[in-house]
Design a protein around this motif. Structure first.
Motif, PDB file in Angstrom:
ATOM      1  N   MET A 129      64.840  39.966  94.122  1.00 41.92           N
ATOM      2  CA  MET A 129      65.300  39.716  92.747  1.00 41.92           C
ATOM      3  C   MET A 129      64.313  38.946  92.251  1.00 41.92           C
ATOM      4  SD  MET A 129      69.417  39.523  93.620  1.00 41.92           S
ATOM      5  CE  MET A 129      69.421  37.806  93.821  1.00 41.92           C
ATOM      6  N   LEU A 130      63.479  39.477  91.477  1.00 40.25           N
ATOM      7  CA  LEU A 130      62.471  38.802  90.809  1.00 40.25           C
ATOM      8  C   LEU A 130      62.667  38.682  89.412  1.00 40.25           C
ATOM      9  CD1 LEU A 130      59.128  39.897  92.586  1.00 40.25           C
ATOM     10  CD2 LEU A 130      60.878  37.963  93.059  1.00 40.25           C
ATOM     11  N   GLY A 131      63.775  38.909  88.732  1.00 37.94           N
ATOM     12  CA  GLY A 131      64.104  38.902  87.663  1.00 37.94           C
ATOM     13  C   GLY A 131      65.760  38.354  87.186  1.00 37.94           C
ATOM     14  N   PRO A 132      66.599  39.036  87.970  1.00 35.62           N
ATOM     15  CA  PRO A 132      68.005  39.039  87.622  1.00 35.62           C
ATOM     16  C   PRO A 132      68.355  37.383  87.632  1.00 35.62           C
ATOM     17  CG  PRO A 132      67.754  40.603  89.205  1.00 35.62           C
ATOM     18  CD  PRO A 132      66.424  40.024  89.039  1.00 35.62           C
ATOM     19  N   MET A 133      68.093  36.437  88.372  1.00 34.90           N
ATOM     20  CA  MET A 133      68.873  35.176  88.357  1.00 34.90           C
ATOM     21  C   MET A 133      68.479  34.405  87.149  1.00 34.90           C
ATOM     22  SD  MET A 133      70.394  34.522  91.246  1.00 34.90           S
ATOM     23  CE  MET A 133      70.240  32.734  92.068  1.00 34.90           C
ATOM     24  N   VAL A 189      63.884  55.158  91.957  1.00 35.39           N
ATOM     25  CA  VAL A 189      64.487  54.418  91.311  1.00 35.39           C
ATOM     26  C   VAL A 189      65.921  54.633  90.885  1.00 35.39           C
ATOM     27  CG1 VAL A 189      61.992  54.227  90.141  1.00 35.39           C
ATOM     28  CG2 VAL A 189      63.715  56.080  89.380  1.00 35.39           C
ATOM     29  N   GLU A 190      66.527  53.752  90.089  1.00 38.93           N
ATOM     30  CA  GLU A 190      67.916  53.700  89.939  1.00 38.93           C
ATOM     31  C   GLU A 190      68.270  52.880  88.714  1.00 38.93           C
ATOM     32  OE1 GLU A 190      72.200  53.013  92.069  1.00 38.93           O
ATOM     33  OE2 GLU A 190      70.401  52.766  93.132  1.00 38.93           O
ATOM     34  N   LEU A 191      69.207  53.359  87.960  1.00 43.56           N
ATOM     35  CA  LEU A 191      69.671  52.522  86.865  1.00 43.56           C
ATOM     36  C   LEU A 191      70.883  51.775  87.329  1.00 43.56           C
ATOM     37  CD1 LEU A 191      69.394  51.833  83.622  1.00 43.56           C
ATOM     38  CD2 LEU A 191      71.140  53.605  83.344  1.00 43.56           C
ATOM     39  N   GLY A 192      70.860  50.515  87.449  1.00 50.15           N
ATOM     40  CA  GLY A 192      72.003  49.706  88.138  1.00 50.15           C
ATOM     41  C   GLY A 192      71.857  48.237  87.804  1.00 50.15           C
ATOM     42  N   ASP A 198      64.006  46.544  95.418  1.00 54.47           N
ATOM     43  CA  ASP A 198      63.382  46.071  94.411  1.00 54.47           C
ATOM     44  C   ASP A 198      64.544  45.672  93.243  1.00 54.47           C
ATOM     45  OD1 ASP A 198      61.753  44.527  92.270  1.00 54.47           O
ATOM     46  OD2 ASP A 198      60.390  46.000  92.357  1.00 54.47           O
ATOM     47  N   VAL A 199      65.405  44.628  93.204  1.00 49.63           N
ATOM     48  CA  VAL A 199      66.475  44.747  92.371  1.00 49.63           C
ATOM     49  C   VAL A 199      66.053  43.925  91.102  1.00 49.63           C
ATOM     50  CG1 VAL A 199      68.708  43.856  91.910  1.00 49.63           C
ATOM     51  CG2 VAL A 199      67.918  44.493  94.267  1.00 49.63           C
ATOM     52  N   GLY A 200      66.289  44.610  89.872  1.00 47.12           N
ATOM     53  CA  GLY A 200      65.581  44.134  88.653  1.00 47.12           C
ATOM     54  C   GLY A 200      64.039  44.185  88.428  1.00 47.12           C
ATOM     55  N   GLY A 201      63.763  45.411  89.163  1.00 53.34           N
ATOM     56  CA  GLY A 201      62.279  45.719  89.226  1.00 53.34           C
ATOM     57  C   GLY A 201      61.410  45.839  88.031  1.00 53.34           C
ATOM     58  N   GLY A 202      62.421  45.769  87.033  1.00 52.02           N
ATOM     59  CA  GLY A 202      61.524  46.130  85.528  1.00 52.02           C
ATOM     60  C   GLY A 202      60.867  47.456  85.466  1.00 52.02           C
ATOM     61  N   PRO A 203      59.834  47.475  85.184  1.00 54.33           N
ATOM     62  CA  PRO A 203      58.789  48.866  85.061  1.00 54.33           C
ATOM     63  C   PRO A 203      58.092  49.199  86.393  1.00 54.33           C
ATOM     64  CG  PRO A 203      57.747  46.975  83.944  1.00 54.33           C
ATOM     65  CD  PRO A 203      58.870  46.324  84.338  1.00 54.33           C
ATOM     66  N   GLY A 204      58.187  48.363  87.338  1.00 51.10           N
ATOM     67  CA  GLY A 204      57.777  48.697  88.867  1.00 51.10           C
ATOM     68  C   GLY A 204      56.574  47.954  88.892  1.00 51.10           C
ATOM     69  N   THR A 205      56.391  46.760  88.347  1.00 51.29           N
ATOM     70  CA  THR A 205      54.911  46.032  88.481  1.00 51.29           C
ATOM     71  C   THR A 205      54.677  45.617  89.754  1.00 51.29           C
ATOM     72  OG1 THR A 205      55.118  45.254  86.102  1.00 51.29           O
ATOM     73  CG2 THR A 205      53.480  44.127  87.650  1.00 51.29           C
ATOM     74  N   HIS A 206      55.748  45.294  90.528  1.00 53.34           N
ATOM     75  CA  HIS A 206      55.706  44.717  91.922  1.00 53.34           C
ATOM     76  C   HIS A 206      55.827  46.016  93.011  1.00 53.34           C
ATOM     77  CE1 HIS A 206      55.081  40.759  90.929  1.00 53.34           C
ATOM     78  NE2 HIS A 206      56.121  40.540  90.388  1.00 53.34           N
ATOM     79  N   ASP A 218      67.094  48.679  88.083  1.00 54.56           N
ATOM     80  CA  ASP A 218      67.149  48.003  86.987  1.00 54.56           C
ATOM     81  C   ASP A 218      68.052  48.610  86.007  1.00 54.56           C
ATOM     82  OD1 ASP A 218      64.847  45.889  85.945  1.00 54.56           O
ATOM     83  OD2 ASP A 218      65.553  47.085  84.105  1.00 54.56           O
ATOM     84  N   PRO A 219      68.627  47.627  84.965  1.00 54.01           N
ATOM     85  CA  PRO A 219      69.653  47.837  84.247  1.00 54.01           C
ATOM     86  C   PRO A 219      69.071  48.327  82.833  1.00 54.01           C
ATOM     87  CG  PRO A 219      69.075  45.695  84.007  1.00 54.01           C
ATOM     88  CD  PRO A 219      68.395  46.033  85.217  1.00 54.01           C
ATOM     89  N   ILE A 220      67.625  48.374  82.723  1.00 54.51           N
ATOM     90  CA  ILE A 220      67.118  48.686  81.297  1.00 54.51           C
ATOM     91  C   ILE A 220      66.538  50.467  81.402  1.00 54.51           C
ATOM     92  CG2 ILE A 220      65.434  48.318  79.579  1.00 54.51           C
ATOM     93  CD1 ILE A 220      67.400  46.137  80.004  1.00 54.51           C
ATOM     94  N   PRO A 221      67.114  51.365  80.768  1.00 54.42           N
ATOM     95  CA  PRO A 221      66.330  52.822  81.179  1.00 54.42           C
ATOM     96  C   PRO A 221      65.095  52.954  80.720  1.00 54.42           C
ATOM     97  CG  PRO A 221      68.564  52.667  79.713  1.00 54.42           C
ATOM     98  CD  PRO A 221      68.256  51.342  79.765  1.00 54.42           C
TER      99      PRO A 221
END
Length: 271
Positions: A113-117, A93-96, A54-62, A77-80
């Motif tokens: 990729m439900l956010g990065p694009m 999970v991973e910061l990335g 789950d790339v750019g998966g945010g707070p894990g909603t999906h 996700d890139p946001i701590p």
């Protein structure tokens, strides 16, 4: 020129301005996006327990419902703040960054990729993220990519009853003309796709059978207007059910993609 540094406006927006964990549950149109994303993904996902990145998966909603469905999910996700929130989902999970994944080649059955694009305004960055998704997918693996529709802001701010005000009209006019929001006001740095463009970017990255769906369908802004202008919740209402039905009925008609708020493209890495 592109950079692997995440745009500071994006970091500030998701760290300080909004709590992304509430976005798909606090409003009727957000709930609509959630319900439709789930049903579209479940239509295409392999059986559990497949491995999902789950790339750019945010707070894990999906990630949360995917884990509940039996999938083995790793979230990047890139946001701590998001990474910390996602720890409670049952996913690893991973910061990335979507443009430089640490996963091994061919190690996942599914990449989301439900956010990065829509936070990568430069085509070269979007291509790099798609190339990374292709690299880490197994042959025949599924890619699902979300984009914000080019006309979403037009429908949204008409629903909020202030599109006629000159500053807002100028701001939305700039998004329509350039496909880019600069992140200086309200929403953060963002790129807006047409359905055809999103499909073509996915196909150009080496994915076969690329198809695009309108997530919320052509009537989502009715929910936004009803809630914003009455102060009432329409999550459980005949209006919600009708709008959801419209989204499902619109699927065979690609000309209606332009009326949806978000787009979902799916494709598979070639065997």
């Amino acid at each position: 020129m592109t950079s692997l540094e995440v745009t500071p406006e994006i970091v500030r927006f998701y760290s300080e301005a909004v709590d992304e964990a509430d976005r798909l549950s606090s409003t009727a149109d957000g709930h609509l996006e959630m319900v439709r994303t789930q049903e579209l993904l479940r239509r295409h996902l392999p059986s559990a327990p497949a491995r999902v990145l789950d790339v750019g998966g945010g707070p894990g909603t999906h990630a949360r419902w995917l884990v509940e469905d039996g999938y083995a999910v790793h979230l990047v996700d890139p946001i701590p703040r998001h990474v910390e929130q996602a720890r409670s989902t049952g996913a690893t999970v991973e910061l990335g960054d979507a443009r430089h994944l640490t996963a091994d080649a061919g190690s996942y059955d599914v990449v989301l990729m439900l956010g990065p694009m829509y936070h990568l305004p430069e085509r070269a960055d979007r291509d790099r993220a798609l190339a990374e998704a292709r690299r880490v997918l197994k042959p025949g693996g599924l890619l699902a990519v979300a984009g914000i529709n080019r006309y979403a802001s037009l429908f949204e701010h008409a629903a909020y009853a202030h599109l006629h005000e000159e500053p807002m009209r100028e701001s939305i006019g700039a998004i329509l003309a350039t496909r880019i929001h600069d992140g200086k006001k309200a929403f953060t740095t963002a790129y807006f796709h047409s359905g055809e463009q999103l499909r073509d970017e996915v196909a150009a990255a080496g994915f076969v059978g690329a198809a695009v769906f309108g997530i919320e369908g052509p009537a989502w802004s009715l929910l936004a207007a009803a809630e914003r202008n009455t102060g009432q919740s329409f999550r459980e209402s005949p209006l919600f059910e009708s709008v959801l039905t419209a989204a499902r009925m619109a699927e065979p008609y690609p000309e209606l993609l332009a009326a949806s708020s978000h787009l979902l493209a799916v494709g598979r890495r070639q065997e």
